[in-house]
Motif scaffolding. Structure first.
Motif, PDB file in Angstrom:
ATOM      1  N   PRO A 119     -10.677   7.347  -6.396  1.00  0.00           N
ATOM      2  CA  PRO A 119      -9.945   7.673  -5.167  1.00  0.00           C
ATOM      3  C   PRO A 119      -9.970   9.166  -4.891  1.00  0.00           C
ATOM      4  CG  PRO A 119      -8.429   7.075  -6.933  1.00  0.00           C
ATOM      5  CD  PRO A 119      -9.804   6.790  -7.449  1.00  0.00           C
ATOM      6  N   VAL A 120     -10.207   9.494  -3.632  1.00  0.00           N
ATOM      7  CA  VAL A 120     -10.190  10.904  -3.263  1.00  0.00           C
ATOM      8  C   VAL A 120      -9.020  11.218  -2.340  1.00  0.00           C
ATOM      9  CG1 VAL A 120     -12.659  11.249  -3.594  1.00  0.00           C
ATOM     10  CG2 VAL A 120     -11.820  10.532  -1.354  1.00  0.00           C
ATOM     11  N   LYS A 121      -8.491  10.188  -1.648  1.00  0.00           N
ATOM     12  CA  LYS A 121      -7.382  10.450  -0.739  1.00  0.00           C
ATOM     13  C   LYS A 121      -6.518   9.197  -0.625  1.00  0.00           C
ATOM     14  CE  LYS A 121      -6.370  11.931   3.931  1.00  0.00           C
ATOM     15  NZ  LYS A 121      -6.829  11.772   5.304  1.00  0.00           N
ATOM     16  N   GLU A 122      -5.278   9.326  -0.994  1.00  0.00           N
ATOM     17  CA  GLU A 122      -4.310   8.225  -0.882  1.00  0.00           C
ATOM     18  C   GLU A 122      -4.883   6.901  -1.377  1.00  0.00           C
ATOM     19  OE1 GLU A 122      -3.287   8.562   3.199  1.00  0.00           O
ATOM     20  OE2 GLU A 122      -2.074  10.353   2.867  1.00  0.00           O
ATOM     21  N   HIS A 123      -5.340   6.904  -2.592  1.00  0.00           N
ATOM     22  CA  HIS A 123      -5.863   5.706  -3.272  1.00  0.00           C
ATOM     23  C   HIS A 123      -7.231   5.272  -2.772  1.00  0.00           C
ATOM     24  CE1 HIS A 123      -1.863   5.314  -4.915  1.00  0.00           C
ATOM     25  NE2 HIS A 123      -1.339   5.047  -3.727  1.00  0.00           N
ATOM     26  N   VAL A 124      -7.797   5.949  -1.805  1.00  0.00           N
ATOM     27  CA  VAL A 124      -9.046   5.472  -1.192  1.00  0.00           C
ATOM     28  C   VAL A 124     -10.236   6.307  -1.681  1.00  0.00           C
ATOM     29  CG1 VAL A 124     -10.243   4.980   0.958  1.00  0.00           C
ATOM     30  CG2 VAL A 124      -7.746   4.771   0.845  1.00  0.00           C
ATOM     31  N   PRO A 125     -11.268   5.650  -2.211  1.00  0.00           N
ATOM     32  CA  PRO A 125     -12.466   6.372  -2.652  1.00  0.00           C
ATOM     33  C   PRO A 125     -13.398   6.709  -1.478  1.00  0.00           C
ATOM     34  CG  PRO A 125     -12.301   4.165  -3.671  1.00  0.00           C
ATOM     35  CD  PRO A 125     -11.357   4.213  -2.509  1.00  0.00           C
TER      36      PRO A 125
END
Lengths: 374, 175, 281, 84
Positions: free
Chosen positions: A207-213
């Motif tokens: 993940p890179v932002k709020e759990h989202v890869p």
């Protein structure tokens, strides 16, 4: 901006094009097929592909493949077709594949009355697939909402890397309405996060932002792994509790934590109301008219039309109906979403108003059922 | 405002409703929802368009007519079937060519032989729907007639545009 | 100075050894396939970043886990629609679908029929070990009649499914059958298949030493390998009829079909260009 | 070291090198069986995973046919041309 007089199904197709749809795969099923036919005619003009596959299973798996080639992709179907797609929706969930499914509900179970409406599949839309997670479900009740929510469905799918269901039914599908269509540039269009790291540093499920890869695609040179097995951040199969826990909670949180951001509704007369009607989709139209009829008789009735069914924003819904003594959940089924609302409105009397109707529940019928509780 | 348009299959009811709905949607600031019913399996069965029109989007809140303010009935069968959906004081346009028994209601009734006009004066029985539409527009002025004509050009196949417009203009050319 | 295994550059070496049982033919198929890909890359007819793998579920589909290329390990039987969509969106890709006989001939049967009908531009490699290996040795549509499996404990009463005949009949551009017992020959077929437009189908007769071999009396991977090798008949230009196999009759390997009809991708882009160019109203 | 973390045996064999990566070997015996000149044999040492990896018993007999390399399912053996 354009103004047109179109059906709910056409609105979905038009909005998908504006949102950047580049790949549609489908299998004909009433009452969704005119989305397919409209796109077959229009999408190629925008450089997109429309392909009729051999069944719904192939269609949804092709949509997943297209999304991994970085095309915005969708399909449209109805209850029986959606049932066939469920296994692949689970794949899209674990592989975090953005895609949109326009789900035009018809009367069921099974073949039922294929041309007529119902809201029997509201639970299948998010709980149908195996694996016990949640996907966002948006519900439209007019052609305008179908247009706006289709754009939103693509945005949410890209933002959260998840399948998103846009739920309508046979009534909305073939209802005409004035639709204000905003063009690209007048609308917020969200695109998935692409990797900034070089291929040797890239992890497809980190993940890179709020759990989202970030998502690299086939052909980008990133050696991506689309992995249906429980995997670590590299996409490597890891049959271990710690990996499974981390993956499950991340996939769960990324959707559920977005509930406030995804919450979409319209409220009429809820402030200071004694009674609140909660409904969604085409039935919300009946509920609004029924509420109006009761207000004319002096009852303080407000309506909450939910446009986001999942994830459920519990606090948001609770706050909106806080003044109501009784909450009525009006649906064209045996009382399904009622169960969800009863669970979150524990301090209130929540009454199920299930009205089975092949078209729209008649407002008068709602009034008669509700009256005995007022 | 609620508009009900009803007749038998084959009378061009859906086209009438679509042109009216489209003209309102595209050429006025009004909001509109419209729904169609037709008995596909039996030609000659019910054919009906419901239009719900409002100034504000949230008031165009239903897709079925509850109490019509304006109605067009092109045939006796549908007049009998749906007369209770029309409110007192409504403007009701009835095709005299296909009706014999007009219910006693507190309506403002326009009883005109749309079908005969189409057949004898326009030369094509199939455009009775546009004759009726022209009459409705002339009386109510919901949309400018030019907007309706533009819509006819948009919707109707090219070779039929002229005859449809001619039929639509019938009542405008009469003083 | 030690040098790396020549295929290490194409492998996720941190995942080797593979999950396959000792002596499993799948490793041979994967090595052979990667050699064929290597030849294509070296000669410049294929770009590395344009090679993609897709597999469904089963031991064979796990072949997508190891190559250092874009790869998709999807659900049972559905790799073909996934791969076809990638190919349509990115026509520069060379998509290789790897699957077992269960994955492609049973649960995924409908997709292969229609992929061939379309002459979809895919290389489909079906590894036929005549059994469901991953789930414990159940009967497959390709299991020779009469043989023991865990779900046909009295012998398989069903006829063997001949995928060569099927793919040839539906109009694939290239149809060949190889065997893991003849990997150099298999490499020729795969190399050729990689250069084809349209659908190329390569069946590979393989071994499941644990759940096929042992169940029918071959105690070691070598015993089963040698037994299969005995039953392989190499033919230069075999007829389609000769592709029918049975345990007794053995397996004819060779190139059954080699033609050059336009592929699906070319056709749809031709249409698309016409539509966008205004040629189609 | 051919592979990170794995030891590799490089055996000079006539005009070739026989390279064996012991920790990849699963002791299936296929390479031994397909070698036309019986260069290879079952070893007695165990690798990381407990397999008795293959050894070159008669490296001088290697004719460089690469049957072992082609038939090894585990990328554990390969032939290099060029030894004296």
């Amino acid at each position: 901006m354009r103004v047109d007089y179109i059906t709910g199904n056409t609105a979905i197709a038009e909005a998908a094009i504006v949102a950047g749809l580049k790949f549609y795969a489908g299998y004909p099923i009433t009452p969704s097929s005119d989305i397919f036919e409209y796109l077959a005619r229009e999408l190629p003009k925008h450089g997109g592909h429309v392909i009729q596959f051999e069944d719904e299973i192939a269609s949804i798996n092709a949509v997943i493949g297209a999304s991994w080639a970085c095309a915005k992709a969708m399909t449209a179907t109805s209850g029986p077709g959606f049932s066939l797609m469920l296994e692949a929706i689970s794949l899209a969930v674990i592989t975090e594949t953005p895609l949109v499914i326009a789900y035009v509900m018809r009367t069921g179970p099974s073949t039922g009355v294929p041309t007529r409406a119902g809201q029997y599949d509201v639970l299948q839309a998010t709980y149908g697939f195996h694996g016990g997670l949640v996907i966002p479900v948006l519900a439209a009740s007019t052609p305008q909402e179908a247009y706006d929510l289709t754009v939103k469905a693509f945005n949410v799918s890209e933002m959260l890397r998840t399948p998103v269901v846009l739920l309508t039914d046979a009534t909305i599908a073939h209802t005409y309405g004035k639709v204000i269509m905003r063009e690209r540039g007048e609308l917020e269009i969200i695109e998935r996060i692409r990797p900034l790291t070089p291929p040797d540093k890239y992890k497809p499920y980190e993940p890179v932002k709020e759990h989202v890869p970030a998502m690299a695609c086939f052909g980008d040179g990133y050696n991506v792994l689309v992995e249906s097995l429980t995997h670590d951040e590299r996409g490597y199969y890891a049959p271990r509790t710690d990996v499974q826990r981390k993956l499950m909670w991340r996939l769960y949180r990324k959707i559920v934590d977005s509930a406030p951001k995804l919450f979409d509704y319209s409220a009429i007369g809820l402030e200071g109301c004694d009674y609140a009607f909660i409904s969604y989709g085409s039935t919300a139209l009946s509920a609004q008219v029924a509420a109006k009829m009761l207000r004319e008789k002096g009852y303080r009735v407000g309506t909450l039309k939910l446009r986001t069914l999942y994830p459920i924003y519990e606090d948001g819904i609770r706050k909106l109906v806080s003044s109501a003594k009784k909450v009525f959940v009006i649906e064209n089924n045996v009382g399904l979403y009622y169960r969800e609302l009863r669970a979150i409105l524990r301090d209130k009397e929540v009454v199920s108003v299930p009205i089975i109707d092949l078209d729209l529940p008649q407002p008068q019928e709602i009034v008669e059922v509700v009256k005995q509780w007022l | 405002m609620e508009i009900l348009i009803a007749g038998r299959g084959g009378q061009g009811i859906l086209l009438l409703g679509h042109i009216l709905g489209r003209a309102i949607a595209k050429h006025t600031n009004l909001y509109i929802l419209g729904s169609e019913i037709y008995a596909a399996e039996t030609r000659g069965g019910d054919s009906r368009v419901d239009l719900v029109v409002a100034d504000r989007e949230e008031d165009a809140d239903f897709i079925k007519v509850m109490k019509a303010d304006i109605a067009i009935f092109m045939h006796q069968l549908q007049l009998d079937a749906y007369k209770d959906l029309v409110r007192d004081g409504a403007l009701v346009f009835i095709d005299k060519s296909n009706t014999t028994n007009i219910p006693q209601r507190n309506w403002k009734v326009y009883l005109e032989p749309y079908t005969d006009i189409a057949e004898k004066e326009i030369g094509n029985i199939r455009v009775a729907n546009m004759v009726a539409l022209g009459h409705l527009i002339k009386v109510t002025s919901i949309v400018p007639p030019e907007a309706v004509e533009d819509t006819i050009k948009e919707v109707v196949a090219r070779e039929w545009v002229d005859v449809n417009i001619k039929a639509f203009r019938y009542y405008f050319s009469k003083s | 100075m030690a040098v790396a295994h020549p295929l290490d550059k194409y492998l996720r070496t941190d995942r080797i050894p593979t999950m396959w049982c000792p002596g499993c033919g799948l490793g041979i198929v994967m090595g052979t396939l990667l050699r064929a890909v290597d030849r294509r890359i070296k000669e410049g007819s294929l770009k590395r970043e344009n090679v993609g793998f897709a597999g469904g579920i089963g031991c064979t589909a796990r072949m997508t886990l190891y190559p250092l290329f874009d790869s998709a390990h999807v659900i049972h039987g559905r790799a073909i629609p996934f791969a076809l969509a990638v190919k349509i969106v990115k026509p520069e890709m060379k998509m290789i679908v790897v699957g077992g006989d269960g994955d492609l001939a049973a649960i995924g049967g409908n997709h292969i029929l229609h992929a061939i009908r379309r002459n979809a531009d895919l290389l489909v490699v079906m590894v036929n070990n005549m059994i469901y290996g991953m789930t414990g040795g159940q009967v497959a549509p390709t299991t020779p009649r009469g043989l023991y499996t865990t779900t046909t404990p009295y012998g398989n009463p069903e006829r063997e499914m001949n995928m060569i005949k099927l793919t040839a009949a539906l109009g694939a551009n290239y149809v060949a059958r190889g065997s893991i017992t003849h990997p150099q020959l298999l490499e020729q077929y795969l190399y050729k298949a990689l250069g084809k437009r349209g659908l190329a189908f390569v069946e590979v007769i393989s071994t499941c030493p644990e759940l096929f071999g042992r169940h029918i009396g071959f105690r070691s991977p070598v015993d089963l390998y040698m037994e299969i090798r005995k039953r392989i008949v190499i033919k230069a230009k075999p007829s389609i009829e000769e592709s029918d196999y049975s345990w007794e009759k053995g397996f004819v390997i060779g190139e059954f079909v080699d033609r050059d009809e336009p592929g699906f991708t070319d056709t749809i882009y031709e249409y698309l260009n016409k539509i966008r160019g205004g040629g189609v109203q | 070291m051919g592979v990170r973390g794995l030891s590799q045996l490089r055996i000079a064999a006539n005009k070739y090198f026989i390279n064996i990566i012991p920790d990849r070997c699963k002791e299936c015996g296929l390479c031994i069986a397909v070698c036309p000149t019986k260069v290879l044999g079952r070893g007695s040492e165990r690798n990381l995973r407990g397999f008795r990896y293959v050894v070159a018993l008669n490296p001088e007999k290697c004719i460089g046919c690469r049957n072992c390399e082609y038939n090894c399912p585990d990328f554990a053996i390969f032939i290099e041309v060029g030894a004296k």
